[in-house]
Design a protein around this motif. Structure first.
Motif, PDB file in Angstrom:
ATOM      1  N   ASP A 136      -5.445  10.058  -4.235  1.00 45.94           N
ATOM      2  CA  ASP A 136      -4.684   9.209  -3.311  1.00 45.94           C
ATOM      3  C   ASP A 136      -3.329   8.840  -3.914  1.00 45.94           C
ATOM      4  N   PRO A 137      -2.297   9.674  -3.722  1.00 43.09           N
ATOM      5  CA  PRO A 137      -0.980   9.354  -4.267  1.00 43.09           C
ATOM      6  C   PRO A 137      -0.216   8.312  -3.468  1.00 43.09           C
ATOM      7  N   GLY A 138      -0.811   7.821  -2.378  1.00 43.51           N
ATOM      8  CA  GLY A 138      -0.136   6.832  -1.544  1.00 43.51           C
ATOM      9  C   GLY A 138       0.479   7.470  -0.320  1.00 43.51           C
ATOM     10  N   ALA A 139       1.384   8.412  -0.520  1.00 45.11           N
ATOM     11  CA  ALA A 139       2.001   9.117   0.599  1.00 45.11           C
ATOM     12  C   ALA A 139       0.988  10.052   1.253  1.00 45.11           C
ATOM     13  N   ASP A 140       1.231  10.372   2.531  1.00 41.85           N
ATOM     14  CA  ASP A 140       0.373  11.339   3.224  1.00 41.85           C
ATOM     15  C   ASP A 140       0.854  12.743   2.898  1.00 41.85           C
ATOM     16  N   ALA A 141       0.679  13.112   1.637  1.00 36.44           N
ATOM     17  CA  ALA A 141       1.166  14.393   1.138  1.00 36.44           C
ATOM     18  C   ALA A 141       0.282  15.540   1.607  1.00 36.44           C
ATOM     19  N   SER A 142       0.826  16.758   1.556  1.00 32.83           N
ATOM     20  CA  SER A 142       0.016  17.941   1.854  1.00 32.83           C
ATOM     21  C   SER A 142      -0.842  18.279   0.645  1.00 32.83           C
ATOM     22  N   ILE A 143      -2.004  18.868   0.898  1.00 33.40           N
ATOM     23  CA  ILE A 143      -2.912  19.221  -0.193  1.00 33.40           C
ATOM     24  C   ILE A 143      -2.278  20.287  -1.095  1.00 33.40           C
ATOM     25  N   MET A 262       8.535  -8.863  -3.602  1.00 31.56           N
ATOM     26  CA  MET A 262       8.933  -7.985  -2.503  1.00 31.56           C
ATOM     27  C   MET A 262       7.764  -7.694  -1.572  1.00 31.56           C
ATOM     28  N   CYS A 263       6.560  -7.522  -2.134  1.00 33.46           N
ATOM     29  CA  CYS A 263       5.376  -7.248  -1.299  1.00 33.46           C
ATOM     30  C   CYS A 263       5.028  -8.441  -0.417  1.00 33.46           C
ATOM     31  N   ILE A 264       5.123  -9.644  -0.971  1.00 34.74           N
ATOM     32  CA  ILE A 264       4.809 -10.842  -0.195  1.00 34.74           C
ATOM     33  C   ILE A 264       5.729 -10.942   1.015  1.00 34.74           C
ATOM     34  N   ARG A 265       7.006 -10.644   0.814  1.00 37.49           N
ATOM     35  CA  ARG A 265       7.973 -10.705   1.923  1.00 37.49           C
ATOM     36  C   ARG A 265       7.698  -9.613   2.959  1.00 37.49           C
ATOM     37  N   SER A 267       4.886  -7.431   3.335  1.00 37.45           N
ATOM     38  CA  SER A 267       3.530  -7.268   3.872  1.00 37.45           C
ATOM     39  C   SER A 267       2.874  -8.580   4.273  1.00 37.45           C
ATOM     40  N   LYS A 268       3.626  -9.678   4.200  1.00 31.60           N
ATOM     41  CA  LYS A 268       3.141 -10.999   4.641  1.00 31.60           C
ATOM     42  C   LYS A 268       1.843 -11.374   3.928  1.00 31.60           C
ATOM     43  N   HIS A 326       2.577   0.335   0.234  1.00 33.69           N
ATOM     44  CA  HIS A 326       3.865   0.215   0.916  1.00 33.69           C
ATOM     45  C   HIS A 326       4.948  -0.372   0.019  1.00 33.69           C
ATOM     46  N   THR A 327       4.734  -0.352  -1.295  1.00 29.56           N
ATOM     47  CA  THR A 327       5.754  -0.904  -2.186  1.00 29.56           C
ATOM     48  C   THR A 327       7.091  -0.170  -2.028  1.00 29.56           C
TER      49      THR A 327
END
Length: 464
Positions: A136-143, A262-265, A267-268, A326-327
């Motif tokens: 799980d690299p975070g992005a929806d990357a191709s295999i 930054m995440c708090i702002r 991603s609430k 989402h960082t």
């Protein structure tokens, strides 16, 4: 190695006859395939091909080989180190239309997919079989792209990287042969390990078109938690204590105070403080997860951790992990108009606190904003360096910071990249890290790609 000098022009008629409207020379398509998600420098190819089978990829490779046309493989374009830029023009071969799940074997816990299948789509199809693919690299990357860059991510502490989870490949060589490596067996003692030679080769040795993957059963119970600490050393000491205790964590993610701000702002994340934070996940039977939770909470509290926030329902866990994943977007949203130079490094966990503290001090000295996150269970961390791409002085400061981060990791017994790869941005660092072994890598490159047409200018710094 002979120089790459061919252009697409002479082979365009043959490509059009083969592909029809699946070949594009339009400016917008070329620009779309001329950069990834890292530094926004644009190097568009001369044309973009969209094959739909191994045989088409092989035929395209043979044409390029005959005319010495550079080939740049392209998956989903989520790489961060310039892997997909066409530095010498040539032809981009996009595998996005080769996106079928070819076979799933629940009994053998494996599957075979075409290279263009993305990580999220694969897991959506596997869910009905009670299985999942954990890298799980975070992005929806191709295999295929994940295999080419030896991707890892948040779950590597438990499940490993693409290196451990790729059983075999179908590869098209630069001269157009279709080669299959590996088997479905979990081990083999026959011949050279070509599968792992191609995994991490960043498109410089051939085109990965199919991937045989190891799969896992969906865990019976999953629980996630967030714990906050008074400082970086306390959070990382807790991580080391957890790992030394042998607790089988599914994920241990570190977010520093600036990144939490930054995440708090973005991603609430109400109720959380702007402090160094660990994001944790546990998987297993209900009894095993309960035991892991108790042990981890005790270890964190001993190091000064507090403010535990637990998430047991899927929607709660999704909210927490979306904030972590989402960082990248949180950082760009924080300073509109800035670009992000993402870089990473990996060190032994015994050196992790020293490396991160030195890096945070370095960031402060530059005057730049560069939040830090880390897959600290395996010693890997990332900087998101925010800078003005149109300001040469600010860009130079950002590049200097990224370079010093890599050199620091090498000095501490680690690597200049645990995850992003080398691409075009870390050639000097990789050469420094590998020393004389770089000449052996070039020997392999010359043997498999004698004309130098595969993704030229990436991964390997030219020898003096």
């Amino acid at each position: 190695m002979p120089p790459v000098g061919g252009t697409v022009g002479p082979i365009l008629p043959a490509l059009r006859a083969m592909l029809g409207d699946r070949l594009s020379t339009g400016q917008s398509v070329r620009e779309q395939h001329g950069r990834g998600e890292g530094v926004p420098d644009l190097y568009p190819p001369e044309a973009v091909a969209f094959p739909e089978s191994n045989e088409e990829v092989a035929a395209i490779a043979r044409l390029c080989c005959a005319h010495r046309v550079p080939i740049v493989p392209f998956g989903a374009g989520t790489s961060l180190e310039g892997h997909v830029t066409a530095l010498r023009g040539g032809l981009c071969i996009s595998l996005s239309r080769m996106d079928r799940v070819l076979e799933v074997s629940p009994d053998a816990l494996d599957c075979r997919v075409q290279a263009g299948v993305t990580r999220l789509r694969l897991n959506a199809e596997l869910r009905s079989h009670g299985l999942f693919f954990p890298v799980d690299p975070g992005a929806d990357a191709s295999i295929g792209g994940m295999a080419a860059t030896r991707a890892s991510g948040t779950a590597a502490v438990r499940y490993g990287t693409m290196r451990e989870n790729v059983l075999g490949l179908t590869v098209v060589t630069p001269d157009g042969r279709i080669v299959r490596t590996g088997t479905r067996a979990r081990k083999s003692a026959t011949g050279l390990d070509l599968t792992r030679l191609y995994v991490g080769s960043e498109g410089t040795l051939g085109l990965i078109t199919e991937v045989q993957l190891r799969l896992y059963g969906l865990p019976e119970t999953v629980s996630a938690a967030v714990c906050q600490f008074p400082g970086v050393p306390a959070a990382l000491d807790a991580t080391v204590a957890i790992l030394q205790a042998g607790i089988p964590m599914a994920r241990i993610e570190f977010v520093n105070a600036l990144q939490m701000h930054m995440c708090i702002r973005y991603s609430k994340l109400d109720g959380m403080a702007e402090l160094p934070t660990l994001f944790l996940e546990f998987q297993g039977s209900p009894a095993a997860v309960a035991e892991q939770v108790e042990m981890v909470q005790a270890a964190c509290e001993e190091m000064g951790g507090s403010g535990f926030l637990w998430a047991n329902r899927p929607e709660e866990r999704s909210r927490l992990w979306k904030a972590r994943h989402h960082t990248y977007y949180a950082n760009l949203h924080y300073l509109p108009g800035k670009s992000q130079m993402g870089t990473d490094a990996c060190v032994p966990i015994s050196a992790l606190a020293e490396c991160i503290l030195e890096t945070e001090a370095d960031v402060a000295a530059t005057g730049l904003l560069a939040p830090l996150v880390g897959h600290v269970g395996d010693g890997n961390f990332h900087l998101g360096i925010l800078f003005d791409a149109n300001d040469p002085e600010e860009r130079a400061r950002a590049e200097g910071l990224a370079r010093r981060t890599g050199k620091r990791a090498i000095r501490l017994g680690g690597t200049c990249s645990g995850e992003h790869g080398i691409g075009m941005h870390k050639l000097d660092l990789a050469a420094e890290e590998h020393g004389e072994a770089l000449s052996l890598m070039w020997a392999v490159k010359k043997a498999l790609d004698p004309l130098g047409i595969m993704n030229p200018g990436k991964l390997l710094k030219p020898l003096d």
